[in-house]
Design a protein around this motif. Structure first.
Motif, mmCIF file in Angstrom:
data_model
loop_
_atom_site.group_PDB
_atom_site.id
_atom_site.type_symbol
_atom_site.label_atom_id
_atom_site.label_comp_id
_atom_site.label_asym_id
_atom_site.label_seq_id
_atom_site.Cartn_x
_atom_site.Cartn_y
_atom_site.Cartn_z
ATOM 1 N N LEU A 289 3.219 -3.665 -3.458
ATOM 2 C CA LEU A 289 2.940 -1.266 -3.944
ATOM 3 C C LEU A 289 1.958 -0.510 -3.483
ATOM 4 O O LEU A 289 2.062 0.510 -2.850
ATOM 5 N N ALA A 290 0.888 -1.057 -1.994
ATOM 6 C CA ALA A 290 0.173 -0.438 -0.884
ATOM 7 C C ALA A 290 1.306 -0.299 -0.461
ATOM 8 O O ALA A 290 1.393 1.332 0.286
ATOM 9 N N PHE A 291 2.718 -0.216 0.020
ATOM 10 C CA PHE A 291 3.485 0.747 0.642
ATOM 11 C C PHE A 291 4.030 1.877 0.041
ATOM 12 O O PHE A 291 4.568 2.782 0.899
ATOM 13 N N ASP A 292 3.629 2.229 -1.229
ATOM 14 C CA ASP A 292 3.560 3.228 -2.069
ATOM 15 C C ASP A 292 2.496 4.292 -1.209
ATOM 16 O O ASP A 292 3.155 5.469 -1.670
ATOM 17 N N ARG A 326 -7.693 1.579 -2.556
ATOM 18 C CA ARG A 326 -7.177 2.515 -3.886
ATOM 19 C C ARG A 326 -5.872 1.527 -3.885
ATOM 20 O O ARG A 326 -5.115 2.568 -5.890
ATOM 21 N N LEU A 327 -5.717 0.714 -4.246
ATOM 22 C CA LEU A 327 -5.135 -0.276 -5.368
ATOM 23 C C LEU A 327 -5.128 -0.003 -6.946
ATOM 24 O O LEU A 327 -4.272 -0.572 -7.361
ATOM 25 N N ASN A 328 -6.238 0.565 -7.065
ATOM 26 C CA ASN A 328 -6.833 -0.021 -8.369
ATOM 27 C C ASN A 328 -6.210 1.341 -9.253
ATOM 28 O O ASN A 328 -6.338 1.430 -10.199
ATOM 29 N N GLN A 329 -5.377 1.851 -9.255
ATOM 30 C CA GLN A 329 -4.910 3.562 -9.235
ATOM 31 C C GLN A 329 -3.479 2.626 -10.010
ATOM 32 O O GLN A 329 -2.316 3.335 -10.958
ATOM 33 N N LYS A 330 -2.933 1.454 -9.297
ATOM 34 C CA LYS A 330 -2.124 0.924 -10.146
ATOM 35 C C LYS A 330 -2.086 -0.330 -10.776
ATOM 36 O O LYS A 330 -1.708 -1.172 -11.087
ATOM 37 N N GLY A 331 -3.369 -0.297 -11.327
ATOM 38 C CA GLY A 331 -4.070 -1.459 -11.995
ATOM 39 C C GLY A 331 -4.348 -2.598 -11.197
ATOM 40 O O GLY A 331 -4.160 -3.687 -12.445
#
Length: 425
Positions: A289-292, A326-331
């Motif tokens: 997910l972090a790759f995005d 910042r991955l919190n934006q992806k839940g």
């Protein structure tokens, strides 16, 4: 001369272990909601290749004309033991957010966590409880204290009875501390540290079959104990009772309840298998997910929890710029979910720079390994255990380096100057 099989022994086991975790992730009974699985696979393999190349260069670079220390200085060991005895209450008081004299309160706090790992874990991450001891004091005592258990395991064969008793007592206290916090990290880390020390201390010796059997039994028992603690803590942190697969959903991904392998397992093994998948796969999935996300430079302070803490003390708030946050934006909750070392390192070095860091860690591992088995060097054994721990836990987090950051940084610099460069200090 050492044989090639012995020279590359830890690399073989480590890469094999990493590939096993990758296999668990890719074959997990989960519908992974990401388009980056193949990209992650290539990235992962590239990091392992970099690790191997670094290991070879490090192992080949060991110098013979260096003042190696096969047996640690007794005065130094005595200092470490006395210092730890005098400051261990400060260490635990800082971590538990009490004052050193509040021994009863700390014990009660941990007993609550043992009775209810779910409550213990929630209390340990409760942001409303502030620190009672200045960070500067904790940092100073950690320069010595963070190496206590590594040194204790390595020095065990040289220790007299009184030191062994003292070490066992503090080892029991450390286990009590981690059980009371409702987390697996410290317990499993102590087990892995012991195994790494046993590995480096005994690899060069020719041992009898009976000794091999005894050591195999010890390893198996420790593995079973670690797996038992791991499963118990995660089940109890989930509220106990029967495992509900819906509670193990990874971000936006979901468990495939119709998976043939999952349904073929005995019911008693399903919790252990699901929690193993949950533990191993979470970090890799979050890296996908972090790759995005875009790269936000964190000034070399975003690669582990302790440097982030230092950044926050300096008023830089680098934590909000890390991939983990910042991955919190992806839940993905940064305080609950864990992340692979790849995601942690990328906050400082970008994903393009992570293989270079693996190359460096491989060189450290290779050099310290050969120095340890060829010269029985005490300092190199410490570096081997530190680097080995970081790489073994790479699938889950970079918390280990944070847990030994102060002492680890100093001993790595000292080791590099005296063992790699050969400069007398």
């Amino acid at each position: 001369m050492i044989s090639l099989a012995l020279k590359y022994k830890p690399l073989k086991y480590l890469v094999g272990f990493n590939l096993a975790t990758l296999f668990i992730f890719l074959t997990a009974p989960v519908f992974w909601k990401t388009e980056n699985l193949f990209v992650f696979f290539l990235f992962f393999i590239f990091c392992q290749i970099a690790l191997g190349l670094g290991f070879k260069i490090g192992a080949d670079g060991v110098k013979n004309k260096i003042n190696y220390i096969p047996e640690p200085n007794k005065r130094f060991i005595n200092f470490v033991f006395v210092f730890y005895v005098c400051t261990f209450l400060i260490k635990y008081a800082y971590l538990l957010k009490f004052y050193p004299h509040q021994i009863g309160e700390m014990i009660n706090f941990l007993l609550i966590g043992i009775a209810s790992p779910q409550l213990g874990y929630q209390m340990s991450i409760d942001p409303s409880r502030g620190f009672t001891i200045p960070w500067s004091i904790y940092a100073v005592i950690s320069v010595v204290n963070q190496l206590f258990f590594i040194i204790g395991f390595i020095y065990w064969k040289y220790s007299n009875l009184s030191k062994k008793i003292i070490f066992i007592i503090f080892l029991a206290i450390e286990f009590f501390f981690w059980f009371g916090r409702g987390t697996n990290f410290g317990v499993i880390n102590l087990i892995v540290t012991f195994l790494l020390v046993m590995f480096v201390n005994n690899s060069i010796k020719k041992i009898k079959l009976t000794q091999k059997i005894k050591r195999t039994v010890v390893i198996v028992l420790l593995g079973i104990a670690g797996l038992g603690v791991f499963t118990y803590n995660l089940v109890e942190r989930g509220g106990g009772g029967e495992v509900n697969s819906s509670e193990l959903s990874l971000g936006r991904s979901e468990i495939d309840e119709n998976n043939s392998f999952l349904n073929s397992l005995p019911k008693s093994l399903v919790p252990t298998y699901l929690f193993t998948v949950y533990y191993v796969s979470q970090g890799y999935y979050h890296t996908c997910l972090a790759f995005d996300l875009d790269f936000h430079f964190t000034y070399f302070l975003g690669n582990n929890p302790e440097t982030i803490n230092i950044g926050n003390i300096m008023g830089m708030e680098v934590d909000k710029e890390t991939y983990v946050y910042r991955l919190n934006q992806k839940g993905i909750d940064p305080k609950i979910n864990w992340h692979s070392i790849y995601t942690w390192l990328a906050s400082d070095f970008s994903f393009f720079g992570v293989p270079f860091i693996f190359f460096i860690m491989g060189a450290m591992l290779g050099h310290s390994w050969v120095s340890s088995i060829k010269h029985q060097d005490f300092i190199s054994k410490i570096i081997f255990v530190i680097t080995g721990n970081i790489l073994i836990f790479s699938f889950a987090n970079n918390n280990y380096f944070g847990s030994i950051f102060y002492s680890g940084t100093i001993v790595i610099i000292y080791w590099y100057i005296t063992r790699v460069k050969g400069i007398k200090v």
